[in-house]
Structure formats: C-alpha cells, structure tokens
Motif scaffolding. Sequence first.
Motif, short mmCIF file in Angstrom:
data_model
loop_
_atom_site.label_atom_id
_atom_site.label_comp_id
_atom_site.label_asym_id
_atom_site.label_seq_id
_atom_site.Cartn_x
_atom_site.Cartn_y
_atom_site.Cartn_z
N LYS A 1 0.81 -1.36 0.01
CA LYS A 1 -0.07 -0.03 -0.12
C LYS A 1 1.05 1.17 -0.07
CE LYS A 1 -4.57 0.50 0.22
NZ LYS A 1 -5.09 0.53 1.31
N GLN A 2 2.01 1.12 0.71
CA GLN A 2 2.85 2.52 0.95
C GLN A 2 3.50 2.53 -0.61
OE1 GLN A 2 5.65 2.46 4.13
NE2 GLN A 2 4.34 0.96 5.32
N LEU A 3 3.79 1.58 -1.17
CA LEU A 3 4.53 1.64 -2.39
C LEU A 3 3.83 1.89 -3.47
CD1 LEU A 3 6.95 -1.44 -1.97
CD2 LEU A 3 7.31 1.07 -1.55
N GLY A 4 2.32 2.00 -3.42
CA GLY A 4 1.40 2.47 -4.50
C GLY A 4 0.14 1.59 -4.84
N ALA A 5 0.09 0.42 -4.30
CA ALA A 5 -1.06 -0.24 -4.52
C ALA A 5 -2.29 0.53 -3.89
CB ALA A 5 -0.83 -1.82 -3.59
N ASP A 6 -3.28 0.40 -4.85
CA ASP A 6 -4.59 0.89 -4.47
C ASP A 6 -5.34 0.37 -3.53
OD1 ASP A 6 -4.70 3.49 -6.53
OD2 ASP A 6 -4.24 1.61 -7.83
N VAL A 7 -5.48 -0.98 -3.70
CA VAL A 7 -6.21 -1.79 -2.80
C VAL A 7 -5.35 -3.23 -2.72
CG1 VAL A 7 -8.41 -1.05 -3.32
CG2 VAL A 7 -7.45 -2.82 -4.83
N THR A 8 -5.65 -3.90 -1.33
CA THR A 8 -4.95 -5.36 -1.07
C THR A 8 -6.00 -5.97 -0.70
OG1 THR A 8 -4.54 -4.58 1.15
CG2 THR A 8 -2.84 -3.82 -0.54
N TYR A 9 -5.63 -7.40 -0.65
CA TYR A 9 -6.47 -8.34 -0.34
C TYR A 9 -5.61 -9.60 0.46
CZ TYR A 9 -10.06 -11.85 0.21
OH TYR A 9 -11.13 -12.95 0.60
N LEU A 10 -5.98 -9.73 1.74
CA LEU A 10 -5.42 -10.93 2.41
C LEU A 10 -6.08 -12.22 2.43
CD1 LEU A 10 -3.07 -11.68 4.82
CD2 LEU A 10 -4.97 -11.07 6.42
N VAL A 11 -5.39 -12.99 1.60
CA VAL A 11 -5.88 -14.39 1.30
C VAL A 11 -5.74 -15.35 2.34
CG1 VAL A 11 -5.75 -16.25 -0.30
CG2 VAL A 11 -5.51 -13.85 -1.16
N LYS A 12 -6.50 -16.06 2.73
CA LYS A 12 -6.50 -16.84 3.92
C LYS A 12 -6.74 -18.18 3.21
CE LYS A 12 -8.71 -13.55 7.17
NZ LYS A 12 -9.85 -13.41 7.94
N LYS A 13 -5.77 -19.11 3.98
CA LYS A 13 -5.77 -20.54 3.69
C LYS A 13 -7.02 -21.08 3.98
CE LYS A 13 -0.88 -21.38 4.77
NZ LYS A 13 0.00 -22.43 5.63
N GLY A 14 -7.90 -22.03 2.93
CA GLY A 14 -9.17 -22.39 2.67
C GLY A 14 -10.05 -21.55 2.10
N ASP A 15 -9.56 -20.33 1.77
CA ASP A 15 -10.69 -19.53 0.85
C ASP A 15 -10.82 -20.25 -0.38
OD1 ASP A 15 -10.72 -17.54 2.97
OD2 ASP A 15 -9.48 -16.02 1.90
N LYS A 16 -12.10 -20.24 -0.80
CA LYS A 16 -12.69 -20.54 -2.04
C LYS A 16 -12.22 -19.70 -3.12
CE LYS A 16 -16.45 -23.16 -0.23
NZ LYS A 16 -18.22 -23.36 -0.30
#
Length: 363
Positions: A212-227
Amino acid sequence: MAKKANLGAVIHGVDDMRMDQLPFPPSPKENEVLLEIDCVGICGSDVHILSHGGFGEYKLRKPMVIGHEASGVVIAIGPDVKRLKVGDRVAVEPAIGCKVCKLCKAGRYNLCPDGIYSATPPVHGSLQNYYIHVEDCCFKIPPNVTMEEGALIEPLAVGVHSCRIAGVQLGSTVLVLGAGPIGMVTVLVAKAMGADKICVVDLVQSKLDLAKQLGADVTYLVKKGDKEEDTVRKIHQLLGTAPDISIECTGAESCVRLAILATELGGVVTMVGIGPTNMNLPITIALVREVEIRSGFRYANAYPAAVAMVANGTIDATKLITHHFELSESLDAFKTARYGLEGAIKVMIHCQPRNKNNPLRKI
C-alpha cells in the motif's frame, strides 16, 4: 595494483554457506572491468540455491560464490574498455549473452542458450569484495543514486521487463499476486508506467501494508482455505472491475490459477514467479475467455529504464530495504532473508563500509 584480501560468501552444499577467503581476481581482460563490490541484495533464488542446492537444470556441483543483485566501483579496466573509467559507480547486470546467436541479436539475450548468469550454478556470483564483469553489463549510477539503490536496479529490472511483457500502460487495471520483493517492484513499476488501479494479494498482512505504501490502491489478504470463486469475487469488488492484466509473482499453483480466473475476458496473465514444473491449471477457461498467458524470464534491456526511474525520482525503492548486514555477517543475513525474520523484505549486504561510496549520504 596491490592485491587485497577478498572475502566471499560461498555455498558448498545444501544449508552449507561459508565465509571464505578467495583469490584476488586477475587483471581484467579486453572488455572487462574489475569492481570493488559495495552492496549486494539477497534474492529468493539465492536462498533457494542454499536451501535446495539449485533449481531446475541448474544444480550446485561445486562450491560457488553467491549473489547477483550488486553495485560496485570500477577500480581497473581492460585495454578495450571505452565507456567506463576507474572510479565510476555502477549497477551490475548479471546476465551476459553470447552476443552472436539469433536471440541475442534480436535483443532477447535473457534467453541465450549459451549465456551465463552470475550466481547461477556453476557461475560465481558477486557477494565478495572484488569481482570481474564485462563492461557492457555495468551501468553507471547517477550522482543522486546511492549504492543501495544501485543494487536494487536488478530486481527493479525484473519489474520493468514483466510490466513491458504484460503491456501495462496508462489506465491499466493490474492484479499483482504476491507481495514479496518481485511483487513489490512490480507495483512500483506498474504505477510508474501509468496503471490506474493496482490490487495486491498475499498471505501476510504486513507485506500488504508495505505494498500500500509503495502504490497499491487496494490489497486483499488471502486466507488458507478460501474458495477460489470467493477470492475472485472479492478482488473484482475491490477493483470495481476485473483486472485487464494479472502479474503472477509467486510461482504457486494456487496463485497462477487465481490469476487466470480473475483476469477479464481478453486480458493478459503474465507469469513471473518460478514454481513447480507441472501444475493443475484451468487452461480451457483461459482458452474460451481468450485470456492470453505470457511469461517473463529475468529481464532484457531493462537496466537503463530502471536506472532512469530511480534517478528521476519516479520510483523510490528504498522502502524495500528492511535489513543491513556487513559482508562478514552474510550467514545471518541469509538466515534473516530465508525465514523472513523481523519482517524482512529486501536484505542488503555491504561489502564495503556503509556509505563509503554514497556521496550524498542519502541512506
């Protein structure tokens, strides 16, 4: 020239790296320069050679000096060297093509079948005090660029090459899979090339915070087991649309699958991360949606652009550097990089006293 002690980080086998005294390099040949190495960054491939004894067809069969993300100062030149002089600060491009094959003549020397690459078995790398390299693969560092930034030109060149292959341009919507060093430089370069919106996904929140600090507009934390379908839907919601470009920087099968599934119809997936030889991928889905799958291997003709973006302030890559070590502390440096200790992203090893060759004392 009086010969000096030359300490180097040498991998003797799996999990066996030693600090050895090496022979001082010979006088440079016709088109070579002798460098006093200043900084060397640790790359994931360096760690993989230490932990697995190589990768793919490149197997460690004898002790080898590691390291290929380097900057240094020219201290001697060969008789045919024209562009560089003693005292020049340079970023070192580790890829050297044969210069005569069809691929080299087409500018794709990164694919040269007879080329060599520093710190790829059996070729020695640059994590040592003194190192010989060819002139045309050494790029002058402008006065306002530090030696640490000079060492970062190598991973930045990967980002430049990847974004070029992917076709990033003004207004692009980009999904970056993986917030390791290559994912981070991809964010920096994609933003510099005009990407309108960038989403980064990863398993570690602290890495996403830096993205985010480097320029990403949005981020998403993927969790193990997510479909998969849930993750794809969330990415589309965050971006407000499906990405027209996805750049995969992990090599993990799950991420390659996600890149294909998340990219819009007619979009581009560029594979950068190196993973298993065989994967279970939704190729038919890519086919019927005309998702074009491309690949980027290392880089070619990318160093000048990377140097320019750092010199003119378009990119500030110094936030990637989380740790500093002296050359004699290389074992600890590799441990820090390998296990991601203390939030390690880019670990920098100083082969000379820190700031010795930084006239601006920028870092």
